[in-house]
Write an enzyme that holds these catalytic residues in place. Structure first.
Site: not given
Length: 427
Positions: A19, A113, A157-158
């Protein structure tokens, strides 16, 4: 409002490699962004050029008064081809960690991620029984070289995010409407079928066999994600025994009105409780929260029209963080680090208010003896919000996407002042 936080509390902000870094050309998302008929509003390109500007970005974080930086290491850069590790990419990560150390900033590193190497997807991706071993091998390589500089690591991540994606898909299939949940502006149906046809060409697989991390999941696929965490944890412990290891989960504050209690309990089980056995041997829990969901007798209740919504379609509800911390602590007896909490808005006064209310809840949890060890705001920089492009503003620091000029927002100084007032010690 007075804040009461312990010494050595981690005050920081978070980013994710794809990102912010730019030109992540070997990962699956890069392929999807640049396909004909892509569902992405725009490609990531150079993102916010953090791969080149990381030193000044971390210097800015430290100058604000923050003492911790959560960032991710990109698997597709480290292992662009299966079994070939890129030493230049490792050198870059080493310098990011050196920059943190020189500025007395504690790194919290995430090893996956959302994005994966293109070769992994072509080899079956996140539905392949070989993925846990491949992921563990990558984690062991990184941590064997860098682990002595990484006090905290999140493997994935998540890990529960694919469940939320499945929910959005089902809502569309049932003819319902869905907000921009989980950061994905998903418009399926005929356009999606055409898109998957292009995707299958890119990865050399039938459409139903293209399994990125954010693809719809089978039950076995969910097990593979969490088993990847288990095997990575074991591999990391062998090469970096002093690093504390955790797993990141994204949780709504699941609430109910009369008649919706059973449904809210079901959602909590589906998104969190069923995975507790995979986390029993972790050192900490990486908690991420943005809002709440309210359930009634007929299921999820839409956000009322008189309630403020964020740019992501969530209800503006910073009180959710305290509730989720208390819930997680009740079911998982481990230290908690808030690794993401924030709001997408162009009105920075709302971000300031969000931070104040969220931290009031964190402080209350700590006062009640819950071991919350850090608050890492999402995000440090305005960035690339996946399929939604650069239009959603989560950052403490504004980024002019054309010039890459950075401008800290009032919320950045506000959070930094809170951190300096309480503690700037690091772990």
């Amino acid at each position: 409002m007075p804040y009461q936080f312990p010494d050595h509390f981690l005050w920081g902000a978070s980013t994710a490699a794809h990102q912010v870094e730019g030109n992540n050309t070997n990962c699956d998302s890069w392929v999807m962004e640049n396909l004909k008929g892509t569902r992405y509003k725009e490609p990531s390109g150079i993102a916010v050029d953090h791969y080149r500007l990381y030193r000044e970005d971390i210097e800015r974080l430290a100058a604000l008064g923050l003492n911790s930086y959560r960032f991710s290491i990109e698997w597709a850069r480290i292992e662009p081809e299966e079994g070939r590790f890129d030493e230049a990419a490792m050198g870059h990560c080493r310098d990011v960690l050196r920059t943190c150390r020189n500025l007395n900033v504690t790194p919290v590193v995430t090893l996956h991620h959302f994005t994966s190497p293109q070769w992994l997807i072509s080899a079956g991706g996140w539905e392949s029984e070989d993925t846990p071993a491949r992921f563990a091998r990558y984690c062991a390589h990184v941590m064997s070289q860098l682990g002595d500089q990484i006090p905290y690591v999140c493997t994935i991540n998540e890990a529960n995010t694919p469940i939320g994606i499945d929910k959005v898909i089902k809502q569309f299939q049932q003819g319902g409407s869905a907000s921009a949940q989980v950061g994905m502006n998903m418009d399926f149906q005929e356009q999606m079928r055409n898109y998957y046809a292009e995707l299958s060409k890119a990865f050399g697989l039938p459409p139903q066999e293209v399994h990125t991390f954010l693809s719809p999941r089978s039950e076995e696929g969910l097990h593979i994600i969490f088993q990847s965490h288990v095997e990575a944890r074991a591999a990391i412990r062998q090469v970096s025994p002093n690093t504390k290891i955790g797993l990141s989960m994204s949780l709504f504050d699941f609430q109910s009105v009369p008649g919706g209690e059973e449904q809210a309990a079901h959602e909590l089980h589906e998104e969190f409780l069923q995975f507790l056995p995979y986390m029993e041997d972790d050192d900490f829990f990486a908690l991420q929260n943005y809002s709440r969901e309210i359930y009634g007798p007929e299921g999820l209740i839409p956000v009322p029209g008189d309630r403020e919504r964020t740019q992501m379609g969530y209800e503006f509800y910073p009180e959710a963080l305290e509730n989720v911390i208390r819930c997680a602590s009740k079911h998982l007896n481990k230290p908690i680090i808030v690794t993401e909490n924030g709001v997408a808005t162009d009105d920075d006064t709302h971000r300031v208010a969000f931070i104040d209310q969220a931290l009031k809840g964190v402080a209350a949890c700590i006062t009640d003896g819950i071991p919350v060890k850090g608050y890492l705001h999402w995000s440090l920089l305005d960035n690339f919000e996946w399929q939604l492009g650069f239009s959603k503003r989560f950052g403490l620091i504004e980024v002019d996407h054309q010039t890459q000029k950075r401008t800290p927002k009032p919320s950045a100084y506000h959070l930094g002042k809170i951190a300096r007032t309480n503690t700037i010690n690091t772990v």
